[in-house]
Motif scaffolding. Structure first.
Motif, PDB file in Angstrom:
ATOM      1  N   ALA A 175       0.853  -1.201   0.000  1.00 26.65           N
ATOM      2  CA  ALA A 175       0.000   0.000   0.000  1.00 26.65           C
ATOM      3  C   ALA A 175       0.888   1.249   0.000  1.00 26.65           C
ATOM      4  O   ALA A 175       0.632   2.220  -0.719  1.00 26.65           O
ATOM      5  CB  ALA A 175      -0.913  -0.007   1.224  1.00 26.65           C
ATOM      6  N   TRP A 176       1.949   1.188   0.786  1.00 24.88           N
ATOM      7  CA  TRP A 176       2.868   2.329   0.885  1.00 24.88           C
ATOM      8  C   TRP A 176       3.572   2.552  -0.459  1.00 24.88           C
ATOM      9  O   TRP A 176       3.749   3.675  -0.903  1.00 24.88           O
ATOM     10  CB  TRP A 176       3.860   2.064   2.013  1.00 24.88           C
ATOM     11  N   HIS A 181      -7.117   7.899  -0.406  1.00 29.53           N
ATOM     12  CA  HIS A 181      -7.797   6.657  -0.016  1.00 29.53           C
ATOM     13  C   HIS A 181      -6.786   5.655   0.567  1.00 29.53           C
ATOM     14  O   HIS A 181      -7.021   5.055   1.621  1.00 29.53           O
ATOM     15  CB  HIS A 181      -8.501   6.059  -1.235  1.00 29.53           C
ATOM     16  N   VAL A 182      -5.654   5.501  -0.128  1.00 30.23           N
ATOM     17  CA  VAL A 182      -4.661   4.506   0.316  1.00 30.23           C
ATOM     18  C   VAL A 182      -4.040   4.947   1.647  1.00 30.23           C
ATOM     19  O   VAL A 182      -3.893   4.140   2.581  1.00 30.23           O
ATOM     20  CB  VAL A 182      -3.570   4.294  -0.766  1.00 30.23           C
ATOM     21  N   VAL A 214      -3.534   4.631   7.620  1.00 31.28           N
ATOM     22  CA  VAL A 214      -3.629   5.288   8.924  1.00 31.28           C
ATOM     23  C   VAL A 214      -4.707   4.598   9.772  1.00 31.28           C
ATOM     24  O   VAL A 214      -4.507   4.321  10.954  1.00 31.28           O
ATOM     25  CB  VAL A 214      -3.941   6.803   8.735  1.00 31.28           C
ATOM     26  N   ASP A 215      -5.846   4.265   9.163  1.00 36.14           N
ATOM     27  CA  ASP A 215      -6.933   3.613   9.905  1.00 36.14           C
ATOM     28  C   ASP A 215      -6.501   2.262  10.470  1.00 36.14           C
ATOM     29  O   ASP A 215      -7.000   1.819  11.494  1.00 36.14           O
ATOM     30  CB  ASP A 215      -8.153   3.392   8.996  1.00 36.14           C
ATOM     31  N   GLY A 216      -5.591   1.581   9.757  1.00 33.29           N
ATOM     32  CA  GLY A 216      -5.216   0.241  10.197  1.00 33.29           C
ATOM     33  C   GLY A 216      -4.017   0.220  11.139  1.00 33.29           C
ATOM     34  O   GLY A 216      -3.462  -0.836  11.430  1.00 33.29           O
ATOM     35  N   GLU A 217      -3.634   1.400  11.618  1.00 37.20           N
ATOM     36  CA  GLU A 217      -2.383   1.455  12.388  1.00 37.20           C
ATOM     37  C   GLU A 217      -2.408   0.588  13.654  1.00 37.20           C
ATOM     38  O   GLU A 217      -1.418  -0.052  13.997  1.00 37.20           O
ATOM     39  CB  GLU A 217      -2.056   2.906  12.750  1.00 37.20           C
ATOM     40  N   SER A 218      -3.554   0.512  14.337  1.00 36.68           N
ATOM     41  CA  SER A 218      -3.568  -0.232  15.598  1.00 36.68           C
ATOM     42  C   SER A 218      -3.347  -1.742  15.364  1.00 36.68           C
ATOM     43  O   SER A 218      -2.863  -2.439  16.245  1.00 36.68           O
ATOM     44  CB  SER A 218      -4.873   0.003  16.342  1.00 36.68           C
ATOM     45  N   GLN A 272       5.368   3.331  10.044  1.00 38.36           N
ATOM     46  CA  GLN A 272       4.170   4.038  10.528  1.00 38.36           C
ATOM     47  C   GLN A 272       4.420   5.543  10.558  1.00 38.36           C
ATOM     48  O   GLN A 272       3.557   6.320  10.177  1.00 38.36           O
ATOM     49  CB  GLN A 272       3.804   3.607  11.957  1.00 38.36           C
ATOM     50  N   ALA A 273       5.629   5.914  11.014  1.00 42.02           N
ATOM     51  CA  ALA A 273       5.934   7.337  11.138  1.00 42.02           C
ATOM     52  C   ALA A 273       5.931   7.990   9.750  1.00 42.02           C
ATOM     53  O   ALA A 273       5.399   9.090   9.576  1.00 42.02           O
ATOM     54  CB  ALA A 273       7.298   7.513  11.810  1.00 42.02           C
TER      55      ALA A 273
END
Ligand SMILES: C[S@@+](CC[C@H](N)C(=O)[O-])C[C@H]1O[C@@H](n2cnc3c(N)ncnc32)[C@H](O)[C@@H]1O
Length: 464
Positions: free
Chosen positions: A376-377, A405-406, A411-415, A424-425
């Motif tokens: 995704a990144w 969107h990506v 970001v939404d899936g970070e947890s 992540q950073a």
């Protein structure tokens, strides 16, 4: 508080088990914050990766990092004084004179890894319980193998230890089945890492945990909920290959027959021989390209496109699901790299989009899987760096909407994320940058998604 404990299991030696139920994917099961028994960078990464914190992010991002060479041995490099001092105290002060004498020759990775253990033992820097835990790990290879005998002799001579050569040889065989690939935040292998506690984790192709490195720290994260007293399994190999390939790799390197549920189920597939032949053809193609340095980018691209077509034609008729199978994923990955090298960013973009939208959700249903997040990144980065008009004209989509969107998905899936904190950073910082761009959002995601779907289907049909 510890979340796992070792327990003996018939036929597997020892394994790690959960002490309480793990309800959320992404939960940390094991964290190794202290220096491991041994860790070394691959020879090919000594010049561009810090030997203290194993950070190669600046180099990976195409912006060579200021690394300072150790002026004595000229073999290892560091990003700063703290890393140099940390590594010096841990083992480098002991190995540095040996490296200096051998310079410019560099000892192989496994020899440097065992040399570290032997030198630390000789100098009282390795505690007895660390050695005991290492010696309890499974080993299979015969220590009288020629390469191991020679390597053990070399370590004995360089280190000046009075340790028995057979014992040193057994360190090498133990290393073979118990080391982890030390990986950078973008999942590329950069070295060897051995910590005796985490090496107790056994393998399953149907794994429930994954190893992530946060610089020099190792973290094991759950990829799905795990019950209390369940065994923690990681995968030692790439589980996207077919069962026969996986079992062959496990047998050759780890000396056991995997009988996990995934293997048992897949052994019943009547098309197994064809799948295996396709994987062998894909591997042969990748090897032939990588051993032909004279090939131009355009030739490489053509070879991969033709290769995908030919291999697919030789598969049994019902191959609708081919995109999530090997060798097509490996070939697509090589194709993406070749397209980027050739500067054909829009062609690379659509392949990355296929990977993210079509393949990964089926292959890695867990949103936190590090490869899914890494892909995704990669799509986000290539979207941001390809000409906006180019993508808009060719694929009839607004690239900024796709990018948002990506990044939002990441970001939404970070947890739940099982990827390195460094990634992540970078994601967070990119998201903040993009979401602050004021723009006309007349066309929202659903409309763009529909157009993108057409573009992806067109491209998939063309390739098959
Ligand atoms: C990294 S060690 C894991 C710890 C090991 N069980 C021990 O007690 O030292 C790898 C070895 O564990 C064993 N092993 C791992 N996964 C297994 C599995 N699914 N079935 C049977 N043996 C397994 C094999 O002997 C393999 O070479």
């Amino acid at each position: 508080m510890a979340k796992t404990t070792p327990r003996a299991i018939p036929s597997m030696g020892t394994g790690l088990f959960t002490l309480s139920p793990i309800t959320t994917p992404g939960t940390e099961l094991v964290r190794i914050d202290t220096p491991p028994l041994t860790a070394v960078l691959n020879s090919s990464r000594l010049a561009d990766t810090c030997a203290g914190c194993y950070d190669s992010s600046a180099t990976v991002e195409g912006n060579p990092q200021e690394l300072k060479e150790c002026t004595r041995c000229r073999v290892v490099r560091y990003c700063g004084k703290n890393c140099q001092l940390k590594d010096w105290r841990f083992a480098h002060s002991l190995e540095c004179p040996i490296f200096a004498k051998l310079h410019p020759r560099i000892l192989p990775n496994n020899v440097r890894a065992v040399l570290r253990i032997v030198l630390r033992l000789k100098n009282g820097k390795c505690k007895q319980d660390e050695l005991d835990a290492f010696l309890k790990l499974n080993t299979h290879a015969r220590a009288d193998r020629n390469d191991i005998v020679l390597a053990a002799k070399a370590v004995k001579e360089y280190s000046g230890t009075d340790m028995d050569e057979d014992l040193i040889a057994s360190f090498f065989t133990r290393l073979e089945v118990n080391t982890f690939n030390l990986v950078a935040y973008d999942c590329t292998p950069i070295g060897l890492y051995l910590d005796s506690y985490s090496s107790l984790m056994n393998h399953s192709c149907d794994y429930n945990a994954i190893v992530v490195f946060d610089g020099d720290r190792m973290v094991v994260k759950a990829t799905r909920p795990i019950g209390k007293d369940e065994q923690v399994f990681i995968s030692y190999i790439d589980t996207t290959y077919c069962v026969t390939t996986r079992r062959r790799q496990l047998k050759e390197r780890y000396f056991f027959d995997c009988d996990c549920l995934k293997c048992t189920r897949e052994l019943e597939n009547p098309d197994l021989a064809a799948a295996e032949a396709a994987e062998a053809a894909g591997e042969a193609l990748i090897n032939s390209v990588s051993s032909s340095p004279q090939l131009q980018d355009a030739d490489i691209i053509q070879k991969y496109k033709t290769g995908i077509n030919t291999i697919l034609k030789n598969m049994p008729s019902n191959q609708n699901s081919y995109i999530t199978k090997q060798p097509f994923m490996a070939l697509r990955n090589e194709l993406i790299v070749a397209l980027i090298n050739a500067g054909r960013y829009d062609d690379a973009w659509i392949q990355c989009a296929i990977e993210y939208f079509k393949i990964d959700p089926l292959l890695y249903p867990n949103r936190g899987h590090p490869l899914r997040r890494m892909h995704a990144w990669r799509l986000a980065k290539i979207t941001a760096s390809t000409g906006q008009n180019q993508l808009a004209q060719r694929f009839n989509v607004d690239p900024v909407v796709v990018l948002l969107h990506v990044l939002q998905w990441l970001v939404d899936g970070e947890s739940e994320a099982c990827s390195a904190p460094l990634l992540q950073a970078q994601i967070r910082s990119a998201y903040q940058g993009v979401s602050q761009v004021r723009r006309d959002t007349r066309m929202g995601w659903p409309a763009v998604e529909e157009r993108l779907e057409h573009a992806l289907q067109r491209e998939l049909e063309e390739l098959s």
